[in-house]
Write a protein that holds these residues in place. Structure first.
Motif, PDB file in Angstrom:
ATOM      1  N   GLN A  51      53.179  64.631   6.375  1.00 45.46           N
ATOM      2  CA  GLN A  51      51.915  64.182   5.854  1.00 45.46           C
ATOM      3  C   GLN A  51      50.700  64.825   7.047  1.00 45.46           C
ATOM      4  OE1 GLN A  51      51.895  61.336   2.864  1.00 45.46           O
ATOM      5  NE2 GLN A  51      52.502  63.172   0.885  1.00 45.46           N
ATOM      6  N   ASP A  53      47.559  66.090   8.816  1.00 42.42           N
ATOM      7  CA  ASP A  53      46.296  66.918   8.558  1.00 42.42           C
ATOM      8  C   ASP A  53      46.026  68.385   8.772  1.00 42.42           C
ATOM      9  OD1 ASP A  53      44.834  64.309   6.960  1.00 42.42           O
ATOM     10  OD2 ASP A  53      44.334  63.690   8.983  1.00 42.42           O
ATOM     11  N   ARG A  92      49.997  60.142  11.567  1.00 43.89           N
ATOM     12  CA  ARG A  92      49.282  60.497  11.073  1.00 43.89           C
ATOM     13  C   ARG A  92      48.516  59.496  12.200  1.00 43.89           C
ATOM     14  NH1 ARG A  92      52.582  59.894   6.178  1.00 43.89           N
ATOM     15  NH2 ARG A  92      51.706  57.496   5.880  1.00 43.89           N
ATOM     16  N   ARG A  96      44.835  61.253  13.661  1.00 47.60           N
ATOM     17  CA  ARG A  96      43.472  60.872  12.915  1.00 47.60           C
ATOM     18  C   ARG A  96      42.991  60.161  14.310  1.00 47.60           C
ATOM     19  NH1 ARG A  96      46.575  58.361   8.785  1.00 47.60           N
ATOM     20  NH2 ARG A  96      46.262  55.998   9.713  1.00 47.60           N
TER      21      ARG A  96
END
Length: 271
Positions: A51, A53, A92, A96
Motif C-alpha cells: 500500500q 503512496d 510505508r 513517508r
C-alpha cells in the motif's frame, strides 16, 4: 532380429528411467539442466501489496542494467515484530520519510528486505524494470544512482548480523538480480561505504559481504556471467570511498549520502 513393439519399447524405457532414478542417475542428468535456468525470482511484495503512496512522478527507467548491487541498512531497531504486516509498515515508513523529510519523488531504494525475510519492491517501476533487464533510477548512493541498484536491509548492523531468514532472503534476491542482469557477484555486490563516506551497511554486515558473495555465487551454480564486471565507478563524494566511517546518524532511515551533485546535474528526476 525380431521387431520391438511400441509398448515393449516404452516399457523398457520406463524401466531404465526407474533404475537410473534409484541409482541417483536422474538427479545427475537433471541437475545441469535445472541449474541452467538460473535462480528463481524470490517472492517480491509489490507496492500495491504494501500500500505505497502514489509517487510524485514516474521513476526514470534507463535502458541498461546496473553494474553494482548496493547493500544498505535502514538504521532502525533490531527488535520488534517481524511478520509480514511489520514488513509492509516498514516500507510505508521509509517511503513517508523519503518523500516528506527528504522531499524526494518516491522511496529511494529499489528493494527492501525485512528482518522477517520478506522482500518488498521499493521505487515505482523497479520490479518490472529488473525483470526486463533495465534499471530504475533511484536515490540511495550519492553520485552513483545512475548505475547502482539499492537494497535496504532492515536493522542496524554495526555490532550484530541480520537474522538468518533475512540473510537467506537477501541472498536469494541478489542471486536473482545477478542472474537477471548478468552480473558477477564477486564484483557487483558491494556495500554503501564502498562508494560514499558512511558507516552503512554497518561493520558486521559489511564484514559479511565476502560470505554473501560466495553464497550468491553458489546459487548461480558457478555459471559465467553474460557480462564482465565493469570497471570501478568514477565518482565519489569528497573524501573518497573508504576514507573514514562517518556516523550514520541517530535518525531512522538515515544510512548516509543518497543524492549528490552528479545526480542533480544529470538526473534531476532522481528526486
Amino acid at each position: 532380429m525380431p521387431a520391438i513393439s511400441r509398448r515393449a519399447f516404452l516399457s523398457s524405457a520406463y524401466l531404465s528411467v526407474a533404475l537410473l532414478s534409484a541409482q541417483g542417475g536422474i538427479t545427475a542428468l537433471a541437475g545441469p539442466a535445472l541449474a541452467a535456468r538460473g535462480p528463481r525470482r524470490p517472492r517480491v511484495y509489490t507496492r500495491s501489496e504494501w500500500q505505497a503512496d502514489p509517487p510524485e512522478s514516474k521513476a526514470e527507467v534507463l535502458d541498461r542494467a546496473p553494474d553494482r548491487l548496493v547493500v544498505h541498512h535502514t538504521a532502525t531497531a533490531n527488535t520488534g515484530p517481524a511478520d509480514l504486516e511489520a514488513a509492509f509498515r516498514l516500507s510505508r515508513s521509509i517511503q513517508r520519510y523519503h518523500m516528506r523529510h527528504n522531499g524526494w519523488e518516491d522511496i529511494g531504494e529499489q528493494f527492501t528486505v525485512s528482518r522477517g525475510g520478506y522482500v518488498m519492491e521499493g521505487r515505482n517501476r523497479s520490479l518490472p524494470a529488473a525483470e526486463a533487464g533495465r534499471h530504475v533510477l533511484g536515490a540511495q548512493v550519492a553520485d552513483h544512482n545512475d548505475h547502482t541498484l539499492g537494497i535496504e536491509t532492515e536493522g542496524t548492523y554495526t555490532s550484530c548480523l541480520p537474522p538468518a531468514r533475512q540473510l537467506a532472503a537477501l541472498t536469494s534476491l541478489l542471486a536473482w538480480l545477478c542472474d537477471a542482469y548478468g552480473l558477477d557477484p564477486q564484483v557487483a555486490v558491494i556495500g554503501h561505504r564502498d562508494l560514499n563516506r558512511t558507516a552503512c551497511p554497518g561493520d558486521r554486515l559489511y564484514a559479511y559481504l565476502p560470505q554473501l558473495r560466495a553464497d550468491v555465487t553458489r546459487r548461480l551454480g558457478g555459471r559465467t556471467p553474460r557480462r564482465p564486471g565493469a570497471a570501478p565507478p568514477r565518482l565519489a563524494l569528497p573524501g573518497g570511498p573508504g576514507e573514514g566511517t562517518a556516523l550514520v546518524g541517530d535518525l531512522p532511515f538515515e544510512h548516509g549520502p543518497a543524492v549528490g551533485p552528479h545526480d542533480l546535474t544529470r538526473h534531476p528526476r532522481v528526486l
